[in-house]
Design a protein around this motif. Structure first.
Motif, short mmCIF file in Angstrom:
data_model
loop_
_atom_site.label_atom_id
_atom_site.label_comp_id
_atom_site.label_asym_id
_atom_site.label_seq_id
_atom_site.Cartn_x
_atom_site.Cartn_y
_atom_site.Cartn_z
N PHE A 181 0.83 -1.21 0.00
CA PHE A 181 0.00 0.00 0.00
C PHE A 181 0.86 1.26 0.00
N PHE A 182 1.84 1.32 0.91
CA PHE A 182 2.66 2.53 1.03
C PHE A 182 3.83 2.56 0.05
N ALA A 183 3.93 1.56 -0.81
CA ALA A 183 4.93 1.63 -1.87
C ALA A 183 4.53 2.65 -2.92
N ASP A 184 3.25 3.06 -2.91
CA ASP A 184 2.74 4.07 -3.85
C ASP A 184 3.03 5.45 -3.27
N VAL A 185 3.88 6.22 -3.95
CA VAL A 185 4.27 7.53 -3.44
C VAL A 185 3.07 8.45 -3.29
N ASN A 186 2.05 8.28 -4.12
CA ASN A 186 0.88 9.14 -4.01
C ASN A 186 0.11 8.87 -2.72
N VAL A 187 0.10 7.63 -2.28
CA VAL A 187 -0.53 7.31 -0.99
C VAL A 187 0.22 8.01 0.13
N ARG A 188 1.54 7.91 0.08
CA ARG A 188 2.35 8.54 1.12
C ARG A 188 2.15 10.06 1.12
N LYS A 189 2.08 10.65 -0.05
CA LYS A 189 1.84 12.10 -0.11
C LYS A 189 0.46 12.45 0.41
N GLY A 190 -0.53 11.62 0.11
CA GLY A 190 -1.87 11.87 0.61
C GLY A 190 -1.91 11.89 2.13
N PHE A 191 -1.23 10.92 2.75
CA PHE A 191 -1.15 10.91 4.21
C PHE A 191 -0.39 12.13 4.72
N SER A 192 0.70 12.48 4.04
CA SER A 192 1.56 13.57 4.50
C SER A 192 0.84 14.92 4.47
N TYR A 193 -0.03 15.12 3.51
CA TYR A 193 -0.79 16.37 3.44
C TYR A 193 -1.99 16.37 4.40
N SER A 194 -2.19 15.27 5.12
CA SER A 194 -3.38 15.15 5.97
C SER A 194 -3.10 15.39 7.45
N PHE A 195 -1.85 15.62 7.83
CA PHE A 195 -1.58 15.85 9.25
C PHE A 195 -1.69 17.33 9.58
N ASP A 196 -2.22 17.63 10.77
CA ASP A 196 -2.44 19.02 11.20
C ASP A 196 -1.45 19.36 12.31
#
Length: 665
Positions: free
Chosen positions: A83-98
């Motif tokens: 799942f996290f081998a996809d860089v877009n998934v990792r970026k999606g999570f990274s833009y989601s932290f406050d």
């Protein structure tokens, strides 16, 4: 162990803060979460605070059932192992932290966002470097760009996912990190479900090592104030291995780090590490969270204290008391936690390090409050060869140990040789072994057996081939050579090593009296016997409760569990200390510490976060840290009738990072 003690202390403080003012803590998954159906594997590896080891990263996602990834498929009820081998998934999570919410609600504003893996002021740190901020629209775009498909061909965005984010029970700060991320991902897409699960520490650590955890928060406390000590664990070291970083990405990081650590000039290192920062951001390898800032109290009469965050605790040598102070030549610190060992070669905890940095001395030391700049101490000067591999130190003449023995270059060489040969992965010697023996070596036993099978195995090492044992010792003794006539010590490194000065400025670089050490049960200096002194525990180390340093203070007594008392060293070679006596009290109960602080019987006291308001009520002056100059501003009077001085705002040296597992096992 130094890091374990400080990290646990930090976590305890954070936990108390959140218990007092944050959401109610829970230690299990929310009611809507599917609990884990299988127990993690038992813990069998070395502690998390041991020397980072470069793991062989996985190149493909293994196909195994894992209790933390649900169905194991992208079907709305789980995630695939890659799942996290996809860089877009990792970026999606990274833009989601406050970060702002976390800083405001958890730290009450007393923290700053970590922009990258290096810390402010270090070579490589760049406040203008690219970093993630909360942007749920960008998060949505990243998830929509993912190439992951469900078994029936639907997109990640349309299918959604269910995943568990783990934390160690009792670590409320990590629980809140997970809750913030889960809530924001649900805003991005209600089909994105993150369930939060707390595990007991042994199970949590075991699951880390088994690479079962899909996403977690990993903490690091620096050993030395150098970017390599941060970049390495979060890329090619301990945490990079637990992230199952792919071989090509690991190789890219290693190329940058090998180049960066081999350069001494800070400006040149900064240029090299710029590539690291960019690669870490582009690949969204992890999310650096925050650096908590200081909120510390002392009596207003305390003068001359250096607030250098790399110090184990307080450096008493510069301290004096103003007129009218209680007990004007005695400094009393009301703290908690006891020392583990007073042997500089073994000490890896802050309570022990505090005593060592005031009794023993190093060749170079920190320049006041600057953790990245150094001045001579037991070395009058030093030179570095053009290739960066040979350091020659001119040793200060006329220095004596507290027992009256003169300090010689041979004592200096012996101290470094003894430390590395004593080794043991529970000690800080891996930091020196890497410089003297090679970047891939974390313990002297690996020179005898490169597989690492003999690490911490004293009996096994003693049974090894005598020729190999002697060769390993001679390799180390050849690396550090004394010339008593010339008053020099020459240190030959296995490769150029940029962080060498920061490494030897710490307590494990302390100079010991060779004759005294051997007479009290330490290594006798012979390459025929060194294996008999390998990897001691604090309990069986004969130097654990004895001290004979060159510093401004000497050990008066240590009453385990109660107090450690230092007295002015009458044979000190430099300007005598202004204090005659230092008393470090071990008081677990906050009420007693507060009563001493309130009465002026304690000059400094450890104040838990949830009790800060009590101490704040006694503050008469406020001293704020200026991040632009990396110093405290002049203190301002708040209430002249009140007794305490508050120092606030200096960033700490520990940081959490949310990390993703690229190939979940």
């Amino acid at each position: 162990m130094r890091k374990l003690f400080v990290v646990l202390s930090f976590l305890m403080v954070a936990s108390m803060l959140l218990t007092a003012c944050g959401p109610t803590a829970t230690t299990a998954a929310p009611a809507t979460a599917a609990p884990a159906t299988a127990a993690p594997v038992p813990a069998t590896a070395a502690p998390a605070t041991a020397a980072p080891a470069t793991a062989a990263p996985a190149t493909a996602a293994p196909v195994v059932q894992n209790p933390y990834i649900g169905s194991g498929k992208l079907d709305g009820n789980g995630i695939p192992a890659d799942f996290f081998a996809d860089v877009n998934v990792r970026k999606g999570f990274s833009y989601s932290f406050d970060w702002d919410t976390y800083i405001t609600d958890v730290y009450k504003g007393e923290a700053v966002q970590s922009l990258e893996i290096a810390l402010p002021g270090m070579p490589g740190y760049d406040a203008a470097a690219p970093h993630y901020t909360m942007d749920l629209a960008k998060a949505a775009d990243a998830f929509k760009a993912s190439t992951l498909k469900s078994p029936d061909g639907k997109s990640l965005w349309d299918t959604g996912f269910r995943i568990q984010m783990l934390y160690n029970q009792g670590n409320t700060s990590r629980q809140i990190i997970a809750e913030i991320l889960a809530a924001n991902l649900a805003q991005v897409n209600p089909k994105f479900v993150v369930e939060i699960l707390g595990l007991p520490w042994p199970a949590y650590l075991a699951a880390q090592r088994a690479k079962q955890i899909p996403i977690m928060t990993a903490g690091w406390l620096e050993d030395i104030h150098d970017p390599h000590n941060w970049y390495q664990p979060y890329s090619i070291g301990a945490y990079g291995g637990r992230q199952s970083l792919p071989a090509d990405l690991t190789a890219q990081f290693k190329t940058i780090l090998d180049k960066g650590v081999s350069v001494v000039d800070p400006a040149a290192r900064t240029a090299i590490y710029k590539d690291f920062n960019q690669l870490y951001f582009d690949q969204a390898v992890g999310i650096p969270i925050v650096l908590a800032t200081t909120h510390g109290f002392q009596q207003k009469w305390v003068q001359g204290r250096l607030f250098n965050p790399i110090f184990s605790d307080i450096y008493y040598y510069t301290i004096s008391k103003a007129a009218g102070a209680k007990n004007p030549t005695t400094f009393t610190e009301a703290s908690f936690g006891d020392a583990d060992t007073l042997d500089p070669a073994l000490s890896y905890d802050t309570a022990s390090g505090n005593i060592i940095q005031n009794v023993y001395q190093t060749l170079v030391f920190y320049d006041g409050e600057k953790p990245s700049e150094f001045v001579p101490m037991l070395a009058d000067s030093w030179t570095v060869s053009t290739d960066g591999q040979t350091f020659t130190f001119k040793i200060k003449p006329g220095v004596k140990f507290q027992n009256g023995d003169p300090m010689t270059p041979s004592d200096v060489a012996y101290s470094f040789q003894r430390g590395v040969l004593q080794g043991g992965t529970a000690s800080p010697q891996w930091l020196l072994a890497a410089a003297f023996l090679g970047s891939s070596i974390s313990d002297i036993a690996e020179v005898v057996d490169p597989t690492g099978a003999l690490d911490d195995d004293k009996a096994g090492l003693s049974a090894a081939d005598p020729a190999k044992l002697k060769a390993a010792c001679e390799q180390m003794t050849a690396a550090v050579v004394a010339d008593d006539a010339a008053m020099t010590v020459t240190m030959k490194l296995a490769q150029p090593w940029g962080p060498f000065l920061p490494t030897i400025a710490q307590g494990w670089g302390s100079v010991m009296d060779k004759k005294w050490t051997a007479a009290n049960g330490g290594w006798d200096g012979s390459c025929d016997t060194w294996q008999n002194f390998y990897a001691p525990t604090s309990a069986d180390d004969p130097l654990s409760k004895l001290m004979n340093g060159t510093g401004p203070f000497a050990l008066d007594h240590w009453t385990a569990g109660q107090e450690i008392v230092l007295v002015k060293n009458p044979t000190y070679w430099g300007t005598p200390a202004k204090l005659d006596r230092v008393v470090i009290q071990n008081i677990a109960e906050w009420g007693t510490r507060f009563a001493e602080l309130q009465a002026g019987d304690a000059d400094v006291a450890a104040v838990p976060v949830e009790n800060r308001s009590q101490a704040d009520a006694l503050v008469g002056e406020r001293c704020e840290y200026d991040t632009a100059t990396s110093t405290y501003k002049p203190c301002t009077v708040v209430d002249a009738s009140k007794s305490l001085s508050l120092h606030i705002g200096q960033p700490g040296l520990s940081m959490d990072v949310i990390i993703y597992n690229f190939a979940i096992h």
